[in-house]
Scaffold this active site. Structure first.
Site, PDB file in Angstrom:
ATOM      1  N   CYS A 117       0.812  -1.216   0.000  1.00  0.00           N
ATOM      2  CA  CYS A 117       0.000   0.000   0.000  1.00  0.00           C
ATOM      3  C   CYS A 117       0.848   1.269   0.000  1.00  0.00           C
ATOM      4  CB  CYS A 117      -0.964   0.002   1.181  1.00  0.00           C
ATOM      5  SG  CYS A 117      -0.180  -0.228   2.783  1.00  0.00           S
ATOM      6  N   HIS A 176      -2.586   1.352   7.142  1.00  0.00           N
ATOM      7  CA  HIS A 176      -2.811   1.362   5.698  1.00  0.00           C
ATOM      8  C   HIS A 176      -2.504   2.753   5.152  1.00  0.00           C
ATOM      9  CE1 HIS A 176      -4.420   0.208   1.869  1.00  0.00           C
ATOM     10  NE2 HIS A 176      -5.434   1.051   1.933  1.00  0.00           N
TER      11      HIS A 176
END
Length: 530
Positions: free
Chosen positions: A207, A320
């Site tokens: 990510c 994230h």
């Protein structure tokens, strides 16, 4: 806001999908299967088969003496000489020789437990390793991919004063937080043609790199000539221009060129921990009898700014990275875990509106509604290129002023002050530039006209100002150049794996009884907490 020692970023993990795309770095197609015919394991097997000889060949009989003679010299010594008490049962840990990218040199895979992960280990591993949220590492990754004119900087606060200290322009903001869904109602049904967006494939900690690529592949080259995303990125963008977000995500997951650079930061323990966590998620899904769906295995919170404060949810909602990117007057949230991009707002650049002012309040609201475990990073233009252009143009202008003064009076310095006769500083790169290269930064035509019309007193003042501006720009250039060197040094240190040495050291401390003798210094309660 963001802590300096931010936690590792964890992408949403679940059982990995079988790779279906080829290596794009070698010009492969996204629809082509991965070629595993030249894998290291297969080469070793083929060598072993050749060494055995053909099935029909008669084996040569060997006497016991000849068998003994056939043994390696080291094996004979080990067989004949008894092991002394001082001889260690296992060899000292070694770290293979590093290549240019800082990774250990090629070796067998998997490498022994007392050695660091080799290039072969990282090439065979199909995942993306976790990387600490350090902007220095991100900047190095982008430079090694081939991106020029870009730097990654941490943004401690999103107020105008702090943002003014970040190099401008800023092409995107990267938010690190414990993942939760929000603004689903504003998510597009299909990806707009002017937005490059890719889904993040399950089971990969990609990510961080994907968020940076989301920002860079949406930068307008016409509006930002000092930014060069590199040949590899240009080819990848062109190759995936007609793909859906899911197809782009599959192509990115198979892009070994970027994966190799990302995983050059991987240590053996990072690979083992990632595989262990992935195996745990697979076993958990099997026990529950509910196979995990792509992108849904960690999403427990509702479509809201609020978070679930339970311990299980806090553990499951991993860290994230998502990107907020301005594109043609609109601000988009590009989250690889979403199916499509999300429109967050708009701004009018022609009337002087800044896209950062339009999105800062929204990002701060997201952070205020969650925990304090977050970070914000800016994908900004590196100041080196603009400073280099400013210094070169300043020196050309300075020489033009010098020629004009000499044309008026060759002895003008005899009646000027010491400040008025100072020379500008010259950075090291200026001495290495060829005359034709320096001529590539000409004096603007309007400045030339002003110089030709000015009197001597005005030219002396202009010359003094030029010396001051060039010297200041040179000092800034030296500072930025030093920061780049510090980033490269930090990345090199991060890539070095001290794990095997530490493991061996602890084993030696346990063998000689040191750990047992000092165990009382660590109360049982503290050990349980750890």
């Amino acid at each position: 806001m963001a802590k300096k020692n931010s936690p590792k970023s964890k992408a949403k993990s679940m059982p990995p999908r079988k790779a279906v795309a080829g290596d794009l770095s070698n010009g492969g197609s996204a629809d082509a299967p991965i070629d595993i015919s030249s894998s290291p394991k297969k080469e070793v097997a083929e060598k072993a088969t050749r060494s055995k000889g053909s099935p029909g060949r008669k084996k040569k009989e060997m006497s016991p003496t000849s068998k003994k003679r056939a043994l390696k010299e080291s094996e004979l010594e080990q067989e004949q000489e008894p092991t002394s008490k001082k001889t260690k049962a296992s060899p000292a840990p070694t770290t293979p020789k590093k290549e240019k990218n800082g990774s250990p040199a090629t070796g067998r895979s998997p490498s022994p437990s007392d050695q660091a992960a080799t290039v072969v280990d990282k090439a065979n591993w199909q995942g993306f390793c976790e990387i600490e949220s350090d902007p220095a590492y991100f900047s190095v990754i982008l430079r090694e991919i081939g991106v020029r004119g870009i730097t990654v900087r941490e943004v401690p606060f999103l107020d105008p004063g702090t943002l003014s200290m970040i190099p401008n322009p800023i092409f995107g903001l990267i938010l690190l937080f414990r993942h939760r869904e929000f603004d689903l109602a504003a998510q597009e049904k299909t990806c707009p043609s002017n937005v490059w967006f890719a889904n993040q494939m399950p089971g990969q900690n990609s990510c961080a790199t994907l968020a940076m690529i989301h920002a860079l592949l949406n930068v307008s080259k016409e509006e930002n000539p000092d930014v060069d995303i590199g040949e590899h990125m240009r080819q990848f963008k062109q190759f995936t221009s007609t793909f859906t977000p899911f197809q782009r995500g599959e192509a990115f997951a198979s892009w070994n060129y970027v994966k190799k650079i990302h995983n050059s930061f991987a240590k053996e323990m990072d690979i083992l921990e990632n595989d262990k966590h992935l195996a745990h998620k697979v076993n958990k899904a099997k026990k529950e009898g509910k196979p995990a769906k792509p992108g849904k295995e960690r999403r427990h919170s509702a479509d809201s700014n609020a978070t679930d404060d339970s311990a299980d949810s806090f553990e499951e909602n991993a860290h994230h990275y998502i990107a907020f990117v301005p594109i043609a007057g609109s601000i988009w949230k590009l989250d690889g875990m979403d199916a499509q991009p999300t429109l967050m707002g708009s701004y009018d650049a022609e009337n002087g509106e800044n896209w950062l002012d339009a999105i800062s309040d929204r990002i701060m609201a997201l952070m205020a509604a969650g925990d304090d475990d977050y970070g914000v990073y800016a994908i900004a233009q590196c100041p080196l290129a603009p400073l280099r252009r400013q210094i070169c143009e300043g020196h050309n202008t300075f020489r033009r002023v010098e020629r004009r003064l000499a044309a008026i009076n060759t002895d003008w310095k005899s009646f000027a002050t010491e400040e008025e006769t100072q020379e500008p500083s010259s950075p090291s790169f200026l001495a290495d530039m060829a005359p034709e290269e320096l001529a590539g930064f000409p004096v603007p035509e309007d400045v030339e006209e002003e110089i030709d019309e000015e009197e001597m007193s005005e030219l002396v003042v202009r010359r003094t100002c030029l010396v001051r501006e060039i010297t200041e720009a040179t000092m800034q250039y030296v500072v930025e150049e030093a920061q780049v060197n510090q980033e490269n040094q930090a990345a090199e240190e991060r890539r070095w794996d001290y794990g095997p040495a530490i493991k061996k050291w602890m084993e030696m401390l346990a063998e000689n009884g040191f750990l047992e003798e000092n165990l009382h210094l660590f109360p049982l309660e503290d050990r349980k907490k750890k």
